[in-house]
Design a protein around this motif. Structure first.
Motif, PDB file in Angstrom:
ATOM      1  N   UNK A 147     116.827  61.491  51.429  1.00 16.95           N
ATOM      2  CA  UNK A 147     116.189  62.288  52.461  1.00 16.95           C
ATOM      3  C   UNK A 147     114.720  62.523  52.163  1.00 16.95           C
ATOM      4  N   UNK A 148     113.996  63.042  53.174  1.00  7.97           N
ATOM      5  CA  UNK A 148     112.591  63.358  53.009  1.00  7.97           C
ATOM      6  C   UNK A 148     111.763  62.921  54.199  1.00  7.97           C
ATOM      7  N   UNK A 149     110.537  62.485  53.901  1.00  8.49           N
ATOM      8  CA  UNK A 149     109.588  62.071  54.934  1.00  8.49           C
ATOM      9  C   UNK A 149     109.485  60.549  54.992  1.00  8.49           C
ATOM     10  N   UNK A 150     108.334  60.084  55.448  1.00  6.70           N
ATOM     11  CA  UNK A 150     108.188  58.665  55.759  1.00  6.70           C
ATOM     12  C   UNK A 150     108.288  57.752  54.552  1.00  6.70           C
ATOM     13  N   UNK A 151     107.900  58.203  53.367  1.00 10.98           N
ATOM     14  CA  UNK A 151     108.004  57.309  52.216  1.00 10.98           C
ATOM     15  C   UNK A 151     109.449  57.067  51.802  1.00 10.98           C
ATOM     16  N   UNK A 152     110.347  58.003  52.117  1.00  9.92           N
ATOM     17  CA  UNK A 152     111.768  57.719  51.930  1.00  9.92           C
ATOM     18  C   UNK A 152     112.282  56.879  53.086  1.00  9.92           C
ATOM     19  N   UNK A 153     111.797  57.150  54.282  1.00 12.32           N
ATOM     20  CA  UNK A 153     112.229  56.421  55.470  1.00 12.32           C
ATOM     21  C   UNK A 153     111.679  54.998  55.502  1.00 12.32           C
ATOM     22  N   UNK A 154     110.603  54.735  54.780  1.00 15.06           N
ATOM     23  CA  UNK A 154     109.875  53.471  54.866  1.00 15.06           C
ATOM     24  C   UNK A 154     110.814  52.286  54.677  1.00 15.06           C
ATOM     25  N   UNK A 155     110.924  51.399  55.691  1.00 13.96           N
ATOM     26  CA  UNK A 155     111.915  50.326  55.613  1.00 13.96           C
ATOM     27  C   UNK A 155     111.459  49.177  54.727  1.00 13.96           C
ATOM     28  N   UNK A 156     112.426  48.439  54.277  1.00 17.99           N
ATOM     29  CA  UNK A 156     112.148  47.298  53.407  1.00 17.99           C
ATOM     30  C   UNK A 156     111.230  46.296  54.096  1.00 17.99           C
ATOM     31  N   UNK A 157     111.377  46.146  55.412  1.00 17.97           N
ATOM     32  CA  UNK A 157     110.589  45.144  56.127  1.00 17.97           C
ATOM     33  C   UNK A 157     109.091  45.434  56.084  1.00 17.97           C
ATOM     34  N   UNK A 158     108.694  46.663  55.726  1.00 19.14           N
ATOM     35  CA  UNK A 158     107.277  47.013  55.655  1.00 19.14           C
ATOM     36  C   UNK A 158     106.736  47.014  54.229  1.00 19.14           C
ATOM     37  N   UNK A 159     107.457  46.397  53.307  1.00 22.01           N
ATOM     38  CA  UNK A 159     107.004  46.329  51.921  1.00 22.01           C
ATOM     39  C   UNK A 159     106.644  44.888  51.573  1.00 22.01           C
ATOM     40  N   UNK A 160     106.301  44.667  50.300  1.00 26.35           N
ATOM     41  CA  UNK A 160     105.936  43.334  49.843  1.00 26.35           C
ATOM     42  C   UNK A 160     107.137  42.398  49.920  1.00 26.35           C
ATOM     43  N   UNK A 168     127.501  46.949  55.965  1.00 26.00           N
ATOM     44  CA  UNK A 168     127.253  46.271  54.690  1.00 26.00           C
ATOM     45  C   UNK A 168     125.773  45.990  54.527  1.00 26.00           C
ATOM     46  N   UNK A 169     125.337  45.825  53.302  1.00 30.19           N
ATOM     47  CA  UNK A 169     123.911  45.612  53.027  1.00 30.19           C
ATOM     48  C   UNK A 169     123.556  44.142  53.222  1.00 30.19           C
ATOM     49  N   UNK A 170     123.588  43.701  54.474  1.00 27.68           N
ATOM     50  CA  UNK A 170     123.153  42.346  54.795  1.00 27.68           C
ATOM     51  C   UNK A 170     121.626  42.306  54.815  1.00 27.68           C
ATOM     52  N   UNK A 171     121.073  41.105  54.778  1.00 22.84           N
ATOM     53  CA  UNK A 171     119.616  40.972  54.816  1.00 22.84           C
ATOM     54  C   UNK A 171     119.071  41.606  56.088  1.00 22.84           C
ATOM     55  N   UNK A 172     119.752  41.423  57.209  1.00 19.08           N
ATOM     56  CA  UNK A 172     119.272  41.981  58.474  1.00 19.08           C
ATOM     57  C   UNK A 172     119.302  43.506  58.458  1.00 19.08           C
ATOM     58  N   UNK A 173     120.401  44.105  57.969  1.00 24.71           N
ATOM     59  CA  UNK A 173     120.516  45.561  57.962  1.00 24.71           C
ATOM     60  C   UNK A 173     119.552  46.186  56.947  1.00 24.71           C
ATOM     61  N   UNK A 174     119.336  45.511  55.832  1.00 31.30           N
ATOM     62  CA  UNK A 174     118.443  46.071  54.813  1.00 31.30           C
ATOM     63  C   UNK A 174     116.997  46.121  55.280  1.00 31.30           C
ATOM     64  N   UNK A 175     116.599  45.214  56.147  1.00 27.78           N
ATOM     65  CA  UNK A 175     115.202  45.178  56.568  1.00 27.78           C
ATOM     66  C   UNK A 175     114.764  46.501  57.183  1.00 27.78           C
ATOM     67  N   UNK A 176     115.668  47.209  57.841  1.00 23.77           N
ATOM     68  CA  UNK A 176     115.322  48.443  58.537  1.00 23.77           C
ATOM     69  C   UNK A 176     115.836  49.685  57.818  1.00 23.77           C
ATOM     70  N   UNK A 177     116.198  49.516  56.574  1.00 26.13           N
ATOM     71  CA  UNK A 177     116.730  50.640  55.795  1.00 26.13           C
ATOM     72  C   UNK A 177     115.712  51.031  54.726  1.00 26.13           C
ATOM     73  N   UNK A 178     115.854  52.243  54.211  1.00 21.28           N
ATOM     74  CA  UNK A 178     114.932  52.770  53.211  1.00 21.28           C
ATOM     75  C   UNK A 178     114.819  51.837  52.003  1.00 21.28           C
ATOM     76  N   UNK A 179     113.602  51.374  51.725  1.00 18.99           N
ATOM     77  CA  UNK A 179     113.380  50.493  50.582  1.00 18.99           C
ATOM     78  C   UNK A 179     113.636  51.226  49.273  1.00 18.99           C
ATOM     79  N   UNK A 180     113.201  52.488  49.187  1.00 21.60           N
ATOM     80  CA  UNK A 180     113.446  53.275  47.970  1.00 21.60           C
ATOM     81  C   UNK A 180     114.943  53.392  47.714  1.00 21.60           C
TER      82      UNK A 180
END
Length: 687
Positions: A119-132, A169-181
């Motif tokens: 939980x938290x703000x945007x840095x917890x919410x930040x999805x994997x698709x917006x990282x390196x 399940x943690x598929x590549x597609x579902x992970x892209x929009x899930x919290x990277x942290x």
């Protein structure tokens, strides 16, 4: 992305819109067995604790839940609410969980393992698709033990009976929009503990702490009451409820006016919803998918139909029809009987899971038809969500569910006008769920309780960086209230220090430093709370640094050490003793086994001052594994020392495990101090 007017549609219901309350039932169905979406195919339940399971059924109905040879029963109260608690279990699975009441639900592939709220703000919410390198990261993170539940962002003025979300399940597609942290944390826990890990993302970018606390708790505290009173004056609740009703009507009018006046309902008038209708000439289209991916660029009303063949023993058996999500609104029929609809009254309708029930009277052996009238008023349209949310299942729990993915039939009915009418803006109050006391608590946290969890990952604070002392009260309220309401003891809170950001031209600005100090202060004052230092994982130019791997893995190391009993090096070097003498301060560190690494000696992040409260960038010498001597020629009798005391600290001392030393200060002076920027080597003032 949806347009501005669609955003208004989403937020119009965030404060008072339609999550099901205790005792509610799906549209178009008689009162029947219903459960929180937390209990579904692929769910993860917390090991080592009694397992609460709850839902709704007919008042007075006895409901029995069975899992792995364990069972428990309860009777639905006068509102239809029931709850059972299964005995504690060891990690294991996959299991079938059977719930028997007025009907039967069977949830498959249920695991018992570890569950964490993220939980938290945007840095917890930040999805994997917006990282390196997000796809490469997702490939590395693939693990069948990981399960994801993303709580939809819904605020409310009253507690909601149901959370909005689904297990995946943690598929590549579902992970892209899930919290990277959260993903990097979960991967480490799954690997090191060899258990299923359920990650419940429950975060909201820009949210203030007050929204995660029950409003009555915020109002009862002398330090925070004034904030509630001010908002009540600025944003009248009663007035905004009136505005919401007005808005809904305006939106319905705008949506109706976006089609040609006087146009008929061609679909139902033509019998497109009936089982015997011949759709062989319709366009085949695989679902789930947005119809744009099939080359159909279209906003308006369209139909999707699917024919299935049921065996003889399904004749007359009530069924559950699970259709994932529909973008945006839908009306759904089974063999010509309307079994449900989701429209503007449902929060974030295009993200709402569709699960309707068809009575046994319309279920036939042989050919059966599901017909969906979809209204898409902007951007993509169609059915979406993970494949496992698309199925037909018997309500008596017998047999295997029937897969509804694959080929459907598609036909346009009515296209929206090219020039759409203007859609109204949501009332001000409803756009402010991120600041309203209790809004996220009511819509996102309260509906999770009392689901079994191991602990909480908390990455939050940028909205409060200018009020660090007040945040101490708020963070303590969050931790104490969540623990009290869950009734599960002092479960762990792992707190991430806010990342370095801003004022990079002036390294002595200290708003964020004081905020990090407040995070440390609260964690030190409450049991089973730890702070993760990430001064090496920020970006002075970006409040959302791309390096989420370091944060997630450092959280996992802390959990392994403090929760699971592994021995890990995650604790940052911290002063064990500080002594001031003639011309120098001596800092003795703990958590420094193997020595301290100081890749940047000058400047090095230390500030030193005498009684005149003038701070100078200090010289530093390292002695042995854990002693640093700090000095400056202009400070012959030092009385105060600070380390990395700035919004964006860019100098780091590391221990042998590569963990950066924690920021600190020895003084309690306010911001009215003097900072002198001097190069210690040259001894000259820096302009």
């Amino acid at each position: 992305m949806k347009s501005t007017f669609l955003f208004a549609v989403i937020v119009v219901t965030i404060l008072v819109g339609g999550c099901a309350k205790k005792g509610s039932v799906p549209v178009g169905a008689a009162p029947a067995l219903d459960l929180s979406p937390l209990f579904d195919n692929g769910a993860v339940l917390q090991r080592g604790q009694p397992l609460p399971v709850w839902g709704q059924d007919k008042p007075g109905q006895v409901v029995t839940v069975s899992l792995n040879a364990m069972s428990a029963s309860a009777t639905a109260n006068e509102e239809g609410y029931w709850i059972v608690r299964l005995p504690s279990m060891k990690a294991g699975g996959p299991y079938d969980m059977t719930v028997r009441g007025s009907s039967v639900r069977v949830f498959r592939n249920v695991m018992v393992g570890e569950v964490w709220i993220c939980s938290g703000q945007s840095n917890m919410e930040w999805p994997l698709e917006n990282t390196w390198r997000p796809v490469a990261q997702a490939t590395e993170l693939l693990d069948e033990r990981l399960r994801l539940f993303k709580v939809q962002r819904i605020g409310s003025t009253t507690p909601k009976g149901k959370v909005r979300g689904y297990w995946s399940p943690a598929t590549i597609r579902e992970m892209q929009r899930f919290s990277a942290v959260a993903l990097h944390f979960g991967k480490q826990i799954a690997e090191t503990q060899d258990v299923a890990v359920g990650l419940i993302q429950c975060a909201w970018g820009g949210s203030r702490a007050e929204t995660w606390i029950p409003a009555e708790v915020v109002s009862a505290n002398n330090e925070t009451r004034s904030y509630v009173e001010r908002l009540e004056k600025e944003l009248s609740v009663s007035e905004n409820k009136r505005l919401r009703k007005k808005y809904e009507q305006q939106f319905r009018d705008a949506l109706r006016n976006s089609f040609e006046h006087g146009s008929k309902n061609t679909g139902t008038d033509g019998g497109w919803h009936k089982a015997q209708y011949d759709d062989s000439e319709w366009q085949p289209m695989d679902m789930p998918a947005r119809w744009e991916s099939h080359g159909v660029e279209f906003d308006g009303k369209a139909w999707l139909r699917r024919t299935i063949h049921l065996p003889e023993d399904w004749e007359g058996v009530p069924v559950s029809v699970s259709l994932g999500m529909v973008d945006d609104h839908d009306e759904t029929w089974f063999n010509g009987l309307k079994i449900g609809e989701t429209d503007i009254s449902s929060p974030a309708a295009h993200l709402a899971r569709r699960m309707y029930e068809a009575p046994g009277a319309v279920v036939k052996a042989g050919r059966n038809t599901i017909s969906i009238r979809v209204t898409d008023f902007y951007a993509a349209g169609g059915l979406h969500g993970p494949d496992h949310l698309f199925y037909l299942a018997r309500l008596d729990g017998k047999g295997q569910p029937i897969d509804l993915t694959g080929e459907w039939r598609f036909r346009k009915e009515r296209q929206m006008l090219l020039e759409r009418p203007s859609f109204p803006s949501a009332p001000e109050f409803e756009r402010q769920a991120v600041i309203m006391p209790g809004a996220a608590w009511n819509g996102m946290i309260e509906p999770l309780i009392p689901y079994g969890i191991r602990g909480v990952l908390w990455y939050h604070g940028e909205a409060h960086v200018s009020e660090p002392v007040r945040y101490r009260t708020l963070l303590r309220m969050i931790m104490e209230t969540w623990r009290e309401r869950w009734g599960n003891g002092d479960f762990p809170f792992l707190i991430v220090q806010i990342a370095p950001f801003g004022h990079f031209a002036n390294p002595f600005r200290a708003h964020s430093a004081e905020f990090r100090e407040s995070q440390e202060f609260v964690a030190a004052s409450l049991p089973h709370a730890e702070v993760i230092v990430i001064t090496d994982a920020g970006n002075c130019h970006d409040i959302h640094p791309a390096d989420k791997r370091t944060v997630g893995e450092r959280l996992a190391s802390a959990a392994r050490d403090t929760v699971y009993g592994d021995v890990t090096d995650w604790r940052p070097p911290r002063p064990n003793d500080i002594r001031f003498g003639e011309g120098a301060a001596v800092v003795e560190y703990r958590n420094s086994e193997g020595g301290l690494d100081t890749p940047s000696l000058f400047p090095n992040g230390f500030l030193i001052a005498g009684n005149d409260r003038i701070f100078y960038p200090a010289r530093m010498e390292v002695f042995g594994d854990n002693v640093i001597v700090v000095s400056h020629p202009e400070v012959p009798r030092p009385v105060a020392l600070r380390y990395n005391w700035s919004d964006c600290p860019s100098y780091n001392i590391f221990n042998a495990a590569g963990i950066p030393a924690a920021p600190f200060r020895t003084d309690d002076w306010d911001r009215n101090v003097t900072m002198v920027e001097v190069d210690p080597l040259a001894g000259e003032q820096v302009p």
